[in-house]
Each structure stands twice: as C-alpha cells, then as structure tokens.
Design a protein around this motif. Structure first.
Motif, mmCIF file in Angstrom:
data_model
loop_
_atom_site.group_PDB
_atom_site.id
_atom_site.type_symbol
_atom_site.label_atom_id
_atom_site.label_comp_id
_atom_site.label_asym_id
_atom_site.label_seq_id
_atom_site.Cartn_x
_atom_site.Cartn_y
_atom_site.Cartn_z
ATOM 1 N N THR A 237 -0.350 -7.287 -5.820
ATOM 2 C CA THR A 237 -0.193 -8.473 -6.668
ATOM 3 C C THR A 237 -1.087 -8.349 -7.905
ATOM 4 N N TYR B 231 1.114 3.150 -6.779
ATOM 5 C CA TYR B 231 0.819 2.039 -5.879
ATOM 6 C C TYR B 231 -0.638 2.174 -5.465
ATOM 7 N N ASP C 111 4.813 -0.966 -5.272
ATOM 8 C CA ASP C 111 4.642 -1.878 -4.147
ATOM 9 C C ASP C 111 4.193 -3.268 -4.618
ATOM 10 N N PRO C 112 5.005 -3.948 -5.439
ATOM 11 C CA PRO C 112 4.584 -5.235 -5.993
ATOM 12 C C PRO C 112 4.398 -6.320 -4.935
ATOM 13 N N GLU C 113 4.968 -6.118 -3.759
ATOM 14 C CA GLU C 113 4.787 -7.099 -2.688
ATOM 15 C C GLU C 113 3.331 -7.158 -2.234
ATOM 16 N N HIS C 114 2.666 -6.005 -2.183
ATOM 17 C CA HIS C 114 1.260 -5.942 -1.767
ATOM 18 C C HIS C 114 0.300 -5.863 -2.953
#
Length: 66
Positions: free
Chosen positions: A59, A16, A54-57
């Motif tokens: 991108t 991440y 952490d694909p939510e943050h």
C-alpha cells in the motif's frame, strides 16, 4: 493511471517490496537516474514510474515507510 496516457519517454521499474534480490537493485538504480535527470535538466523529457506487482500488500503507506 494508464501508460497509454503517458506522452513523454519514461523509465519503468517493476517491483514488489518482498522481493529481496533483484527489486532493491532495480529501485536503487531508478533512484540514481532520477537525480541525474534533475542535475542535467532533462526532467521534462523523461518520466519515472516504479510500478508495484503487489498493490494489495504494498500500500502507499507501506511503500512510504521503506
């Protein structure tokens, strides 16, 4: 993408972007191995998959900017 669909051997690195100790080393190592595979012509035999925790943050736009 599902890893079950991958039929060739692969290198996988889990990371991440806000990991400042181990993750840069892992990604750097993967970046060194990939050109080696091109130079020695085994790109069709091995796949490379950096997988983000952490694909939510993290991108695609954020990752591309690094």
């Amino acid at each position: 993408m599902s890893l079950r669909d991958v039929e060739t051997p692969f290198f996988m690195t889990l990371y991440y972007l806000y990991c400042w100790i181990v993750c840069p080393l892992l990604v750097s190592t993967l970046r060194q191995i990939q050109p080696h595979s091109i130079e020695h012509d085994y790109t069709d035999a091995v796949a490379f998959y950096p997988i983000d925790f952490d694909p939510e943050h993290d991108t695609p736009e954020v990752v591309s900017a690094c």
